[in-house]
Design a protein around this motif. Structure first.
Motif, short mmCIF file in Angstrom:
data_model
loop_
_atom_site.label_atom_id
_atom_site.label_comp_id
_atom_site.label_asym_id
_atom_site.label_seq_id
_atom_site.Cartn_x
_atom_site.Cartn_y
_atom_site.Cartn_z
N GLU A 175 4.09 4.32 -3.41
CA GLU A 175 3.42 5.32 -4.23
C GLU A 175 3.78 5.14 -5.71
O GLU A 175 4.95 5.01 -6.06
CB GLU A 175 3.81 6.71 -3.76
N GLN A 215 6.70 -6.64 -2.28
CA GLN A 215 7.52 -5.43 -2.43
C GLN A 215 8.61 -5.62 -3.49
O GLN A 215 8.88 -4.71 -4.28
CB GLN A 215 8.16 -5.07 -1.08
N LYS A 259 0.80 -1.22 0.00
CA LYS A 259 0.00 0.00 0.00
C LYS A 259 0.83 1.28 0.00
O LYS A 259 0.38 2.31 -0.50
CB LYS A 259 -0.94 0.01 1.21
N ASP A 260 2.03 1.24 0.59
CA ASP A 260 2.80 2.47 0.72
C ASP A 260 3.80 2.68 -0.41
O ASP A 260 4.67 3.55 -0.32
CB ASP A 260 3.52 2.52 2.07
#
Length: 801
Positions: free
Chosen positions: A364, A404, A361-362
């Motif tokens: 960007e 990730q 989610k983080d």
């Protein structure tokens, strides 16, 4: 013996019976938090059931961690708002380890607490508490009926909590402990109980769909009877989904639009990107020698991005099919298997990809690249042995998960030379510690113009012109570095000048020609180490977060300076204590000690060549007095005078001089609004000089310790320039101003004799002395010749001249 054994056995059976019944009554399996009620406000309402337990003093919630440690954690940013608490806990089983089952013993009125693990609240530890198979009997009391504040004891100690730096202070997460003393209702021994409703947890499969393509599948749990709640993910904008309450496990289609940071292009008209995998600086790069796709660290600031790092997404629709094409090799990327490094191939053998959303989610603007069987992923596998491991093959591999390591972000190739140039765009002219090429003022000016042009219009021509200069800078040797001498320091964060302020330093705007911003680096005799002086005072040792003081030589610090591309770090090294926090740093305008990797700890260092002193008009001339901590080799815009007292000590016979040594009082006379004084060498003044002065200012006191009679200060009285006794209303002599030591003089005024032209004076006191603070207009521009009646700013205050 038999009687004792019988009672012991009976007691064990009773305890076992009570705890087993307790455990059987608590239905934890497959449950989640449906809702959190308001905090209980009456002891009679604290009935058997599920609760969240909140420490009032620390604003944190009780939680059983995986190792059984009982912890107070910040679940919702220390808020007591009911909606915030519900948002933090309700919806699924994630925070069930914060739920306790509270049960009251009907016979003795004590309580027990059980956690999801099946273990209990034991007697409290002084440093920490761990859940246990044996429950402590807890005595619960309310502070005031009608208010949601309770305390509870294990028999000896009150439930308490640690948070912040030390016991009992500050918000923060920390261990649940016992403490002998009871706090007030707002303290750390005060707890709140929030009634919790549980229900079955169901599995919800969120299918994030863009134009009919599922780009992300997320399996989540949701408490039965609640509406589904789809989270936001990078690049996706949710346009709608079915929000009816959930009664069974199943799929929820989440309709979205997808705003990708990349565009599809063609080989004939490619759109190039640098592609980062994972986090940090890991960039995809074509390894020509091995025909593989490596993934190496690449700085985001480069004179030019190499072609091997540039990729085009060749295709018509990124959601359905594209190929990755490399600029340097004109080859395509092929992925052949999970955990296998990608290779460079011709178009016919290239892999067809499509974009997917990342579950991170983080990240960007992050997205994933998939061939429908796996994702492209950054890996650096161990290619060595157990005895000699080697992680030496970082590259782009295949992987099963959109984690990730599979998340990409992209950068425009032109951003790299622009970032490189941006680091020089704010460099003041004359700064040291950078490329020799930019020490030339015309080169620096042309470079800044080229950067501004390319930054405003990143056309190929403008970027190429900037890259050409970048390469010259990259190949330039280092220019001037710091040696003993006079400098000014400009903070890289706020662009203000380091400046003296009493006995400490701060940074101030508009001090580019001020005396108080001249910093002297004096060699200690050890290479690369300096004492640092401002206004003749030594900068002291630096300590973490504390203001840097100015004092005498006995308290001086020892400083080193390291520079890279004009950015300098000033490090105090007199001891090894907290060495990482002893860099000169600006916080709240004051110079303090702090860490290096922040713009507020970084400085531009500029040789100090001159200072400017404002002149005050009187008659057809303009005047000022001065006393400086450095020698002046030339004066422009005025004439400098020193002088000796005449025989009857009523006047000073003024002698013009072209140079003035350090710590010598003198008077400036001219017709300009300011005088410019060049810092340099000066021979000693011949003969006597009655003028002395102060570099840091002198406080004038009244009353029992009145010292006004000890000084004659320069100024104007009744329209006449001279040195006068300061009136009692005058409270100070400004820094860098000259005065006459009057302790052995009987006259209260001294005239100035300029070649047999003597200023006429009378024995009067001076109401207002010199003020060397600069004057600004209301727009912040310095004013050298204020207009009478005009509104200005001086010393931070509005004045009318």
């Amino acid at each position: 013996m038999k009687k004792i054994t019988f009672f012991a056995t009976l007691l064990a059976m009773l305890v076992s019976s009570v705890q087993s019944a307790f455990a059987d009554d608590v239905k934890w399996t497959g449950k989640g938090i449906k809702s959190v009620g308001a905090a209980v406000t009456s002891l009679s309402d604290l009935t058997d059931g599920y609760y969240l337990v909140r420490n009032v003093g620390h604003s944190t919630f009780l939680q059983e961690q995986g190792n059984g440690n009982l912890y107070l954690w910040n679940a919702n940013n220390y808020s007591s708002d009911q909606t915030s608490i519900n948002n933090a806990f309700s919806g699924d089983a994630t925070n069930m380890n914060s739920v306790v089952y509270l049960a009251k013993d009907s016979e003795d009125g004590t309580y027990t607490m059980q956690f999801k693990s099946g273990k209990y609240m034991p007697t409290f530890g002084s440093g920490g508490t761990t859940s246990n198979a044996t429950a402590a009997k807890l005595t619960v009391a309310i502070y005031n009926e009608g208010e949601p504040y309770f305390n509870f004891k294990d028999g000896s100690n009150y439930a308490d909590g640690k948070g912040g730096d030390i016991h009992g202070q500050g918000n923060g997460a920390g261990n649940f402990v016992g403490w002998k003393d009871l706090s007030n209702k707002n303290g750390n021994s005060s707890y709140q109980f929030y009634k919790v409703t549980l229900d079955d947890v169901l599995t919800v499969n969120y299918k994030y769909t863009v134009a009919g393509h599922v780009v992300l599948a997320v399996n989540s749990t949701r408490t039965k009877g609640l509406a589904p709640s789809a989270d936001a993910y990078p690049c996706l904008t949710i346009t709608g989904y079915d929000k009816q309450t959930i009664t069974e496990s199943g799929d929820v289609v989440v309709n979205c639009t997808m705003a990708l940071p990349v565009e599809a292009s063609t080989v004939a008209a490619p759109k190039w990107y640098a592609v980062r995998m994972h986090t940090g600086k890991r960039m995809m790069v074509a390894d020509v020698a091995k025909s593989e796709v490596a993934c190496n660290d690449v700085e985001l600031s480069l004179p030019e991005l190499p072609d091997a790092n540039q990729w085009a997404f060749v295709g018509n629709d990124l959601l359905t099919s594209f190929k990755l094409y490399n600029k340097s090799t004109q080859k395509y990327l092929k992925t052949s298997a999970k955990n296998a490094i990608s290779t460079l191939v011709d178009e016919a053998d290239a892999t067809e990809f499509h974009v997917m959303a990342t579950k991170i989610k983080d990240m960007e603007n992050g997205f994933c690249i998939s061939n429908s069987s796996w994702y492209l992923n950054y890996q650096n596998p161990n290619t060595g042995t157990d005895k000699a491991p080697k992680y030496d093959k970082p590259g782009v591999y295949g992987w099963h998960d959109n984690d990730q390591g599979s998340t990409c972000t992209v950068y425009a190739p032109e951003s790299f030379p622009l970032n490189y140039a941006a680091s020089f765009a704010n460099v003041p002219e004359g700064a040291i510690g950078g490329p020799q090429y930019l020490e030339n003022a015309e080169n620096l000016k042309a470079y800044k113009a080229a950067y501004n042009k390319a930054n405003g219009d990143a056309s190929e021509a403008n970027i190429n012109a900037l890259v050409d200069i970048n390469k010259q800078i990259a190949n330039s040797p280092v220019g001037r570095t710091l040696t003993e001498g006079y400098y000014r320091l400009v903070n890289c964060k706020d662009k203000n000048y380091l400046h003296i302020n009493g006995t400490i330093l701060n940074d101030q705007a508009g001090k580019e020609k001020a005396v108080g911003s001249v910093v002297y680096f004096k060699s200690t005799g050890t290479e690369g180490q300096y004492s640092v002086l401002v206004e003749g005072k030594y900068l002291g040792a630096v300590t973490k977060s504390d203001p840097i003081n100015l004092g005498e030589e006995a308290s001086k610090g020892t400083y080193t300076v390291t520079s890279n591309n004009f950015i300098s770090l000033v490090h105090e090294v007199s001891t090894n204590n907290d060495t990482d926090y002893r860099y000169m740093h600006v916080n709240g305008g004051n110079a303090v000690g702090w860490e290096a990797p922040t713009p507020a700890s970084q400085w531009y260092i500029i040789p100090a060549t001159d200072v400017e002193i404002g002149m005050t008009a009187q008659g057809d001339k303009k005047y000022a007095s001065a006393y400086l901590p450095f020698s002046v080799s030339a004066v422009d815009g005025a004439t400098a005078y020193t002088g000796a007292l005449n025989a009857d000590k009523t006047a000073i016979d003024m002698t013009a001089t072209t140079a003035v040594p350090a710590n010598t009082g003198f008077v400036l006379v001219g017709t300009e609004n300011k005088a410019t004084l060049t810092i340099g060498e000066a021979a000693a003044i011949e003969g006597e000089n009655a003028l002395t002065g102060t570099n840091t200012g002198i406080q004038l006191t009244s009353g029992e310790n009145d010292n006004h009679a000890s000084y004659l200060v320069f100024g104007v009285n009744n329209g006449t320039v001279g040195f006068y006794k300061p009136a009692s209303a005058l409270t100070s002599i400004a820094a860098n101003k000259a005065y006459i030591n009057a302790s052995e003089l009987s006259n209260q005024a001294i005239a100035l004799n300029f070649g047999n032209t003597v200023t006429g004076i009378n024995a009067a006191t001076l109401i207002k002395g010199e003020n060397n603070a600069p004057i600004y207009d209301l727009s912040g521009r310095r004013v050298w010749a204020p207009v009478k009646g005009g509104l200005y700013i001086q010393n931070g205050k509005k004045i009318i001249k």
